[in-house]
Design a protein around this motif. Structure first.
Motif, PDB file in Angstrom:
ATOM      1  N   GLU A  46       0.829  -1.209   0.000  1.00 38.72           N
ATOM      2  CA  GLU A  46       0.000   0.000   0.000  1.00 38.72           C
ATOM      3  C   GLU A  46       0.865   1.262   0.000  1.00 38.72           C
ATOM      4  O   GLU A  46       0.588   2.226  -0.727  1.00 38.72           O
ATOM      5  N   ALA A  47       1.924   1.229   0.808  1.00 40.24           N
ATOM      6  CA  ALA A  47       2.780   2.410   0.923  1.00 40.24           C
ATOM      7  C   ALA A  47       3.530   2.687  -0.383  1.00 40.24           C
ATOM      8  O   ALA A  47       3.573   3.834  -0.853  1.00 40.24           O
ATOM      9  N   LEU A  48       4.097   1.647  -0.980  1.00 41.83           N
ATOM     10  CA  LEU A  48       4.928   1.854  -2.175  1.00 41.83           C
ATOM     11  C   LEU A  48       4.101   2.232  -3.401  1.00 41.83           C
ATOM     12  O   LEU A  48       4.502   3.099  -4.180  1.00 41.83           O
ATOM     13  N   GLY A  62      -0.900   8.302  -1.493  1.00 42.93           N
ATOM     14  CA  GLY A  62      -0.504   9.230  -2.550  1.00 42.93           C
ATOM     15  C   GLY A  62      -0.709  10.684  -2.153  1.00 42.93           C
ATOM     16  O   GLY A  62       0.132  11.544  -2.440  1.00 42.93           O
ATOM     17  N   LEU A  63      -1.823  10.971  -1.466  1.00 46.67           N
ATOM     18  CA  LEU A  63      -2.095  12.343  -1.039  1.00 46.67           C
ATOM     19  C   LEU A  63      -1.054  12.827  -0.028  1.00 46.67           C
ATOM     20  O   LEU A  63      -0.605  13.980  -0.076  1.00 46.67           O
ATOM     21  N   ILE A  64      -0.659  11.945   0.890  1.00 43.86           N
ATOM     22  CA  ILE A  64       0.314  12.338   1.916  1.00 43.86           C
ATOM     23  C   ILE A  64       1.675  12.639   1.295  1.00 43.86           C
ATOM     24  O   ILE A  64       2.398  13.537   1.722  1.00 43.86           O
ATOM     25  N   THR A  65       2.039  11.888   0.261  1.00 43.42           N
ATOM     26  CA  THR A  65       3.374  12.062  -0.333  1.00 43.42           C
ATOM     27  C   THR A  65       3.392  13.147  -1.410  1.00 43.42           C
ATOM     28  O   THR A  65       4.468  13.635  -1.778  1.00 43.42           O
ATOM     29  N   PHE A  66       2.220  13.529  -1.921  1.00 40.80           N
ATOM     30  CA  PHE A  66       2.156  14.403  -3.092  1.00 40.80           C
ATOM     31  C   PHE A  66       2.748  15.796  -2.837  1.00 40.80           C
ATOM     32  O   PHE A  66       3.641  16.252  -3.564  1.00 40.80           O
ATOM     33  N   VAL A 105       9.156  11.574   2.455  1.00 40.52           N
ATOM     34  CA  VAL A 105       7.903  10.895   2.101  1.00 40.52           C
ATOM     35  C   VAL A 105       8.020   9.371   2.065  1.00 40.52           C
ATOM     36  O   VAL A 105       6.996   8.691   2.169  1.00 40.52           O
ATOM     37  N   PHE A 106       9.223   8.831   1.916  1.00 41.99           N
ATOM     38  CA  PHE A 106       9.336   7.364   1.926  1.00 41.99           C
ATOM     39  C   PHE A 106       8.845   6.795   3.266  1.00 41.99           C
ATOM     40  O   PHE A 106       7.941   5.946   3.275  1.00 41.99           O
ATOM     41  N   PRO A 107       9.418   7.233   4.406  1.00 42.71           N
ATOM     42  CA  PRO A 107       8.850   6.735   5.681  1.00 42.71           C
ATOM     43  C   PRO A 107       7.413   7.211   5.899  1.00 42.71           C
ATOM     44  O   PRO A 107       6.602   6.503   6.486  1.00 42.71           O
ATOM     45  N   LEU A 108       7.095   8.429   5.418  1.00 40.91           N
ATOM     46  CA  LEU A 108       5.758   8.984   5.614  1.00 40.91           C
ATOM     47  C   LEU A 108       4.686   8.171   4.888  1.00 40.91           C
ATOM     48  O   LEU A 108       3.519   8.155   5.299  1.00 40.91           O
ATOM     49  N   SER A 109       5.087   7.487   3.820  1.00 42.21           N
ATOM     50  CA  SER A 109       4.113   6.680   3.083  1.00 42.21           C
ATOM     51  C   SER A 109       3.544   5.568   3.965  1.00 42.21           C
ATOM     52  O   SER A 109       2.383   5.167   3.802  1.00 42.21           O
ATOM     53  N   LEU A 110       4.354   5.080   4.911  1.00 42.36           N
ATOM     54  CA  LEU A 110       3.842   4.054   5.832  1.00 42.36           C
ATOM     55  C   LEU A 110       2.750   4.635   6.731  1.00 42.36           C
ATOM     56  O   LEU A 110       1.788   3.942   7.079  1.00 42.36           O
TER      57      LEU A 110
END
Length: 253
Positions: A61-63, A125-129, A181-186
């Protein structure tokens, strides 16, 4: 190798030992507040596949959400960097989106798209965008004016300026955003799993079910999985950054 030198790893090891000692001291008299490290480790030994399978779901889900969010942000950043009208039209919407709590949006997405993977991809996706968008735009616009003038003097096309000048100058900014955003995606994946009460797998679901059953050691075992996954993702993006930006002065320190 620098990583093998005690000055590189010894402070981290000492910090971990201090935290472990403090944890054990608190957990000894307060097992219902903080489980002992041995009970958390026992959770992994008793059923490692439980954590591996749920971690795989959360990582997927994160990736996937991270890829969609990053690609969308980079494409929009290139467009708004090339067009002032598009910049003025889209940036207010992006800012509004960034200040809207995703935790509040997640339940609506679950209602709209069900308990499948789609709402989890969207939340991640919204969190990392937004971090990727703003950093990439800043990088694309932070080109050396003298070098840009040289490109214009030789009548370089806008595509040449973008590929040979703007995008290389944006790479340090892009990797700076990716480290966040990589750790934030989790976090995005976990928030989506918390919101999808009917979900069957994922570390967020495991934490939610374990909390309702007062299985504190299982909750902390799942949190430990998330911490390990976040650290590995950060290590991955840092390693790629060192190789991709070997030419940049930021990597010479």
């Amino acid at each position: 190798m620098r990583i093998l030198h005690p000055r590189f790893w010894l402070p981290t090891v000492l910090a971990l030992v201090v935290v472990a000692l403090l944890w054990s001291w608190v957990a000894q008299d307060n097992p219902y507040v903080l489980p002992t490290l041995s009970s958390v480790g026992q959770q992994f030994r008793e059923d490692p596949n439980l954590y591996l399978s749920n971690a795989g779901t959360t990582l997927q889900e994160a990736l996937v959400g991270l890829v969609f969010g990053t690609v969308g942000a980079v494409v929009l950043a290139v467009l708004v960097a090339e067009s002032r009208i598009l910049w003025r039209a889209s940036m207010p919407l992006a800012v509004i989106l960034s200040v809207t709590p995703v935790v509040a949006i997640a339940p609506a997405l679950v209602v709209a798209f069900g308990f499948g993977m789609t709402p989890k991809y969207i939340v991640t996706g919204l969190i990392t965008f937004f971090p990727v968008l703003m950093n990439t735009v800043t990088g694309l616009r932070s080109v050396d004016r003298h070098v840009l003038q040289v490109f214009r003097t030789v009548n370089a096309s806008r595509l040449d300026v973008l590929v040979r000048l703007r995008f290389p100058s944006a790479l340090p900014y892009l990797f700076s955003a990716l480290r966040v955003v990589f750790p934030l995606s989790l976090v995005g994946a976990i928030v989506a799993e918390f919101s999808a009460a009917g979900a069957k797998s994922g570390l967020g679901t495991l934490i939610s079910v374990a909390s309702s059953n007062s299985q504190l050691d299982r909750v902390f075992a799942a949190i430990a999985c998330l911490a390990a996954m976040g650290s590995l993702l950060l290590l991955l993006v840092t390693t790629v950054e060192r190789r991709a930006l070997a030419w940049h002065e930021s990597q010479s320190r």
